[in-house]
Design a protein around this motif. Structure first.
Motif, mmCIF file in Angstrom:
data_model
loop_
_atom_site.group_PDB
_atom_site.id
_atom_site.type_symbol
_atom_site.label_atom_id
_atom_site.label_comp_id
_atom_site.label_asym_id
_atom_site.label_seq_id
_atom_site.Cartn_x
_atom_site.Cartn_y
_atom_site.Cartn_z
ATOM 1 N N ALA A 100 0.843 -1.195 0.000
ATOM 2 C CA ALA A 100 0.000 0.000 0.000
ATOM 3 C C ALA A 100 0.880 1.247 0.000
ATOM 4 N N VAL A 101 0.416 2.281 -0.700
ATOM 5 C CA VAL A 101 1.101 3.569 -0.716
ATOM 6 C C VAL A 101 0.086 4.668 -0.398
ATOM 7 N N PRO A 102 0.523 5.745 0.269
ATOM 8 C CA PRO A 102 -0.423 6.755 0.761
ATOM 9 C C PRO A 102 -0.741 7.845 -0.260
ATOM 10 N N ASP A 103 -1.929 8.425 -0.098
ATOM 11 C CA ASP A 103 -2.347 9.600 -0.849
ATOM 12 C C ASP A 103 -2.398 10.788 0.100
ATOM 13 N N PHE A 104 -2.146 11.975 -0.426
ATOM 14 C CA PHE A 104 -2.089 13.175 0.405
ATOM 15 C C PHE A 104 -2.990 14.258 -0.183
ATOM 16 N N GLY A 105 -4.020 14.629 0.572
ATOM 17 C CA GLY A 105 -4.903 15.710 0.160
ATOM 18 C C GLY A 105 -4.701 16.906 1.076
ATOM 19 N N LEU A 117 -1.613 18.257 6.328
ATOM 20 C CA LEU A 117 -2.458 17.299 5.623
ATOM 21 C C LEU A 117 -3.904 17.437 6.079
ATOM 22 N N ASP A 118 -4.831 17.422 5.127
ATOM 23 C CA ASP A 118 -6.255 17.538 5.446
ATOM 24 C C ASP A 118 -6.982 16.210 5.311
ATOM 25 N N ASN A 119 -6.581 15.385 4.336
ATOM 26 C CA ASN A 119 -7.267 14.115 4.094
ATOM 27 C C ASN A 119 -6.372 13.199 3.280
ATOM 28 N N ASN A 120 -6.830 11.988 3.053
ATOM 29 C CA ASN A 120 -6.102 11.031 2.212
ATOM 30 C C ASN A 120 -6.902 10.687 0.960
ATOM 31 N N ASP A 121 -7.743 11.623 0.530
ATOM 32 C CA ASP A 121 -8.559 11.403 -0.656
ATOM 33 C C ASP A 121 -7.726 11.532 -1.923
ATOM 34 N N VAL A 122 -8.237 10.927 -2.994
ATOM 35 C CA VAL A 122 -7.601 11.011 -4.310
ATOM 36 C C VAL A 122 -8.406 11.959 -5.177
ATOM 37 N N ASN A 123 -7.741 12.900 -5.819
ATOM 38 C CA ASN A 123 -8.420 13.748 -6.787
ATOM 39 C C ASN A 123 -8.951 12.867 -7.914
ATOM 40 N N LEU A 133 -5.892 5.989 0.766
ATOM 41 C CA LEU A 133 -5.637 5.873 2.200
ATOM 42 C C LEU A 133 -4.286 6.491 2.541
ATOM 43 N N GLY A 134 -3.947 6.481 3.818
ATOM 44 C CA GLY A 134 -2.700 7.089 4.253
ATOM 45 C C GLY A 134 -1.632 6.113 4.669
ATOM 46 N N ASN A 135 -1.731 4.862 4.226
ATOM 47 C CA ASN A 135 -0.813 3.824 4.695
ATOM 48 C C ASN A 135 0.297 3.530 3.686
#
Length: 269
Positions: A100-105, A117-123, A133-135
Motif C-alpha cells: 500500500a502507498v499513501p495519498d495526500f490531500g 495534511l487535510d485528508n487522504n482522498d484522491v483527486n 488511504l494514508g498507509n
C-alpha cells in the motif's frame, strides 16, 4: 480503485507460496435451525439439522434457536441455529512486497505557506495505484529479514485542466516527518527500541528521497506499516516561496508520487 502489488525478491529468496491460489473452492452451506416458522406465524420445534437456506437469502427462513419451557417453568426444549461463514488469507513466503502507498490531500492552501495534511482522498482526475488511504505498507516474509529501503519521488504539481506543456507547473515540497513503524496489531516492528520512517523533504521534480531504510535483523518479519493521516500530523506541503497575489482564483493541482521498494538480498555465509 485498484491496488498495485510490486513484488521484489532477493536473489537468494525467490521461491513464493500462495496457498489461496491452490486451496479448494469453498462449498456454500445452508444455515440450519431448530425452530420452524409455520404459515400462521407460530413457531414449533424441528430437527436442528433442518436447512433454512442462506442467511438473509431471498427464499431463506429465519435461523431460529428454538427454546420452550415446560408448564412447571423448567426448560423443556433447547435447540440451536447454525451457519457457516468464510475466513481466507493469502500466505507469501520468501518475498518482499509493496502492499500500500499513501495519498495526500492538502485541501485549501496559499502560495508561500506550509499547510498540514487535510485528508487522504484522491483527486478524481489523478492516475494512482493507491486506495485513497494514508498507509505505506511493506510485507517482508523472507526468513532472515535482510533489510530493505523505500524511496519516494514526486513530480511537479500540474494544474487540473490546465496546459500540459509544463508552463504552469509548480515546484512544491512534500514534507514527511518520522512516524513509528508498526505491525497490523499496532505494535512496534522493532527488534529492539523503536523504528521510524526517515524525515523526508521531497521536492517536485527532484531526485527520490529515502522514506524507509531498515537494516538486517532490526525488525520483525511480516507487515510493516507507516501511517500518514491528518490525525498523525506528520505530513505537510510547502508551497514554494512566492506570496499569493490579489488575483481572485482557485486552481487545483495534482502531482504523482512514485514509491520504490528496494530489497537487500539475503546473503549466506
Amino acid at each position: 480503485m485498484k491496488l498495485s502489488k510490486s513484488v521484489l525478491a532477493g536473489s537468494l529468496a525467490t521461491a513464493g507460496i500462495v496457498l489461496g491460489a491452490i486451496a479448494p473452492a469453498v462449498t456454500a452451506q445452508a444455515a440450519t435451525a431448530s425452530g420452524n416458522q409455520k404459515s400462521d406465524g407460530s413457531v414449533e420445534y424441528q430437527d436442528p439439522s433442518t436447512s433454512v437456506g442462506e442467511l438473509g437469502g431471498k427464499d431463506s427462513k429465519l435461523a431460529i434457536a428454538f427454546d420452550e419451557l415446560a408448564e412447571d417453568g423448567t426448560v423443556k426444549t433447547v435447540g440451536q441455529a447454525a451457519a457457516q461463514s468464510n475466513a481466507n488469507v493469502t500466505v507469501q513466503s520468501g518475498l518482499l512486497t509493496l502492499d500500500a502507498v499513501p495519498d495526500f490531500g492538502f485541501a485549501n492552501a496559499a502560495e508561500g505557506t506550509t499547510v498540514a495534511l487535510d485528508n487522504n482522498d484522491v483527486n478524481g482526475n489523478a492516475a494512482t495505484d493507491s486506495q485513497g488511504l494514508g498507509n505505506l505498507t511493506v510485507t517482508d516474509s523472507r526468513s532472515t529479514v535482510p533489510g530493505f529501503e523505500v524511496n519516494a519521488a514526486i513530480t511537479k504539481f500540474s494544474p487540473v485542466g490546465g496546459p500540459t506543456d509544463g508552463s504552469k507547473d509548480k515546484v512544491y515540497t512534500l514534507n514527511l516527518k518520522p512516524t513509528e513503524l508498526k505491525n497490523d496489531k499496532g505494535e512496534s516492528v522493532a527488534a529492539a527500541g523503536t523504528l521510524k520512517t526517515e524525515e523526508a523533504n521531497i521536492a517536485g521534480g527532484d531526485a527520490a528521497s529515502t522514506v524507509m531504510n531498515l537494516a538486517a535483523e532490526s525488525y520483525a518479519q511480516g507487515p510493516i506499516n507507516a501511517s500518514f493521516t491528518k490525525a498523525d500530523d506528520d505530513a505537510f506541503l510547502t508551497l514554494g516561496d512566492t506570496a499569493g497575489s490579489d488575483t481572485k482564483t482557485t486552481t487545483s493541482y495534482n502531482a504523482t508520487i512514485t514509491w520504490t521498494l528496494k530489497a537487500a538480498p539475503k546473503v549466506n555465509a
